[in-house]
Design an enzyme around this catalytic site. Structure first.
Site, PDB file in Angstrom:
ATOM      1  CB  SER A 113      -8.639   5.020   7.380  1.00 46.34           C
ATOM      2  OG  SER A 113      -9.330   4.883   5.947  1.00 46.34           O
ATOM      3  CE  LYS A 172      -9.237   1.792   3.140  1.00 47.69           C
ATOM      4  NZ  LYS A 172      -9.275   3.105   2.744  1.00 47.69           N
ATOM      5  CG  ASP A 212     -12.182   2.986   5.788  1.00 48.54           C
ATOM      6  OD1 ASP A 212     -11.648   3.799   6.623  1.00 48.54           O
ATOM      7  OD2 ASP A 212     -12.056   2.894   4.617  1.00 48.54           O
ATOM      8  CG  HIS A 246      -1.835   1.211   1.351  1.00 53.65           C
ATOM      9  ND1 HIS A 246      -2.881   1.550   0.562  1.00 53.65           N
ATOM     10  CD2 HIS A 246      -1.430   2.577   2.161  1.00 53.65           C
ATOM     11  CE1 HIS A 246      -3.280   2.404   0.820  1.00 53.65           C
ATOM     12  NE2 HIS A 246      -2.405   3.327   1.647  1.00 53.65           N
ATOM     13  NE  ARG A 302     -10.479  10.045   9.476  1.00 57.07           N
ATOM     14  CZ  ARG A 302      -9.418   9.554   8.499  1.00 57.07           C
ATOM     15  NH1 ARG A 302      -9.662   8.331   8.105  1.00 57.07           N
ATOM     16  NH2 ARG A 302      -8.352  10.047   8.251  1.00 57.07           N
TER      17      ARG A 302
END
Lengths: 430, 430
Positions: B181, B185, B159, B80, B166
């Site tokens: 967050s 995932k 999320d 990621h 948010r």
């Protein structure tokens, strides 16, 4: 303008301008800004604060229409206390100041947490209506010189909505939010001057002296910016005010003072706050003290009190009847040793009174107007073993038990005579 | 348990326990806790933070079901990136790692702010479906070795709801909230290991080095607590990665690397992240480097890429067609002097690309997949007056003008040769 930008600006510690504050407050009050954005905004204010100018704009944005009292000739002055245990000052002060020819248009509140509420106290007089319409309120004010009612739909409508949100989002304890909540209501009364009694000590909402002073200063700053002469007193709440705690009990003690009785700390604070109110209304301070003392002795203040009660739908004579203070149970807590009373846990005394039924644990609870606590000693008093300290007036054994458990741990006796606590610490003006 | 007590506890800087965090997150996700309380909670977290343990429980509470990939034998590893300009690493890395026999089940995102999104890039290939069902996704993964899809309803459902809140309450920029967050995932993908590419520099969301490091550390801590081997790299985003910025443009550049082309910084970071993924899957690091280089040269990685595209419904040959990158307008920005390219305003280059149509200004905007920017120079390159710096690919004169205005101020030329910026600053493991 976007709500998120205002939230971010405050979150980052920047100063908001008038337009941004109005946009947020009026937007929320009128339903354009959703509660989830406003609660984030409140939490950002909690952490980053607001300066006097921002707090002033916040206060102004929360106000609805200001009461138009222009057809009542003469000065209008009010008093507000941040709340304490046994604080029945309003009941005495309003008729007393009115007896000197200064109008007192007082919008009051209900019991909150460990403290009592002026409206609840007044309602221990059967028939007393705290929900007068604005035109009824103005009429009583004109005829009698003072009137004490609850918040109406017209007065600071945004405050109700904001307070409800603060209450469930842990954003009550914020000085600018407290200031704007109090001042938006008080400045809506159409007054010329305002005296604030900011409590500090173990029975106050602001226990910490410096925090209380900060609050007092901010309220004075906002009042003055609004063009209302404002003075704040920082006063002691390390013991209850006077000796009676409860609703009917406090009405009874107030009537004693109005009848010329000298209940030391209670009378002193009433005189000081009242004299400041008269002074802000243009009186010379020496004349003020003289007139106030006189009107407590000659029955003038008591006479106004009785008129207020009558005009609000109650019978002033009810206070003198046998059953006005009568409860099923009277229980005493005694001293376990010789010495001097040196300490009260004032917060817990307030809680004990509340648990007896004088306050509400939940919003929907009904108040028992007769129950409460009488102090037989105050700080500095000499105590002999088995002397009465607390007299508990109860109507329910279960509740009594809870109150006893708290009260027996809510005082201390020491061998050496302690100093009498100061009653008034500081007077704040700008 | 009451929401207000959890809000107050965090507001006062205290540590929340597992039960309190679960109560809040699941309560909000399932509609028991209203958004106005949750937004105050988020703002309290913004100010008071969360330690690794709290962040871990927050992450866990946000996860729904974990993908069950147990019927696919072999290691599953994902990567990621926190997002940057020209960051097309996933497009190359996923098939490359898969070519070594390690599965890459990748759930990706869309363009956000000034950065592009992997899903938007893939959709520049006509027919490519990013919305596979879970069973389709598993099938591609099994058959091809990797698959890249978007977030589904099943993956970290809380999320989505929290992120939306948010986004409108100025609580995006909070490390524990960013970590939970991302990690909720990623850890839902059923992976054995995870490599994180945390960008820092003027084109990153976390510009500040120490903040980026804090974020990287927290993600590694959460991943490891969850039992997933996790490594983070802190990498440079003071200039775009590679030379192509845009959707089709980035796909095209990715295919160049997959075809064995050496695009310096881009290939280097792909190799480093891929090698770490293989290492976490049990490979010796030297073997990993060797195999990765080999599979870029021998066409194995490219072959997997083409299969991925085919299995997702696209035609891999489309990339080589004349009109894949064709726009109506091509415009150049030239150097105004001799020297060395010393600085890019990477954030603004991303914004310029977005304004051309490669990203979205508003959620409902449609992306123009062909537009974008090509860098003809990178930091440290020698530049002669009138050399091309930016090549702008546009389809609209208005948008081109906006991009030119930004881009002509988004680079600097200096007389002295600057140091090449470091590409990888730090590797964080625990």
């Amino acid at each position: 303008m976007r709500a998120i930008d205002c939230i971010r600006k405050k979150r980052d510690g920047n100063k908001l301008n008038k337009e941004e504050i109005e946009f947020m407050v009026k937007g929320f009050a009128e339903g354009r800004i959703p509660d989830y954005q406003f609660s984030a905004f409140l939490m950002a204010i909690y952490f980053k604060g607001m300066d006097y100018e921002e707090t002033f704009y916040m206060t102004k944005a929360m106000m609805g229409k200001i009461l138009d009292l222009s057809d009542i000739e003469g000065k209008k002055v009010d008093k507000h206390s941040t709340g304490g245990v046994g604080d029945k000052v309003s009941l005495i002060l309003a008729p007393l100041v009115a007896s000197c020819g200064v109008y007192v248009p007082m919008v009051s509140g209900r019991a909150l947490g460990h403290t009592g509420g002026t409206l609840d106290k007044l309602e221990s007089i059967k028939g007393y209506r705290t929900d007068l319409t604005i035109s009824e309120f103005k009429n009583v004010l004109k005829e009698v010189g003072c009137s004490i009612i609850g918040q109406t739909e017209e007065i600071a409508p945004a405050d109700k909505k904001i307070y409800a949100l603060r209450d469930v989002t842990a954003t009550v304890e914020s000085i600018p939010l407290i200031v704007s909540s109090i001042m938006s209501k008080k400045l809506s009364e159409g007054i010329d001057a305002l005296v604030l009694d900011v409590k500090t000590g173990n029975g106050a909402f602001m226990r910490n002296y410096n925090k209380a002073k900060e609050l007092a200063k901010a309220m004075v700053e906002v009042g003055e910016r609004f063009g209302v002469k404002t003075t704040a007193f920082l006063t002691d709440m390390n013991q209850p005010l006077g000796c009676y705690i409860g609703n009917a009990l406090e009405v009874w003690e107030s009537v004693q003072v109005l009848s010329g009785e000298n209940i030391e700390d209670l009378k002193k604070i009433v005189i000081e706050l009242s004299a400041e109110m008269l002074s802000l209304a243009g009186w010379k301070i020496d004349d003020a003290y003289e007139e106030l003392e006189k009107n407590l002795k000659n029955g003038k203040a008591l006479n106004i009190w009785e008129k207020v009660v009558k005009f609000h739908g109650g019978d002033p004579k009810i206070v003198y009847k046998d059953d006005f203070l009568k409860t099923n149970i009277v229980h005493y807590i005694h001293s376990y040793e010789d010495g001097y009373l040196s300490y009260f846990d004032t917060f817990n005394i307030g809680i004990a009174s509340c648990l007896l039924g004088a306050g509400r644990e939940k919003k929907e609870d009904k108040i028992d107007h007769k129950v409460g606590i009488i102090l037989h000693k105050k700080i500095g008093d000499k105590v002999t073993k088995n002397d009465k300290i607390f007299e508990i007036r109860a109507n329910n054994e279960e509740k009594l038990k809870k109150a006893i458990n708290i009260l027996k741990k809510s005082f201390k006796i020491e061998k050496n005579k302690p100093l009498k606590p100061k009653l008034i610490y500081e007077k704040i003006k700008i």
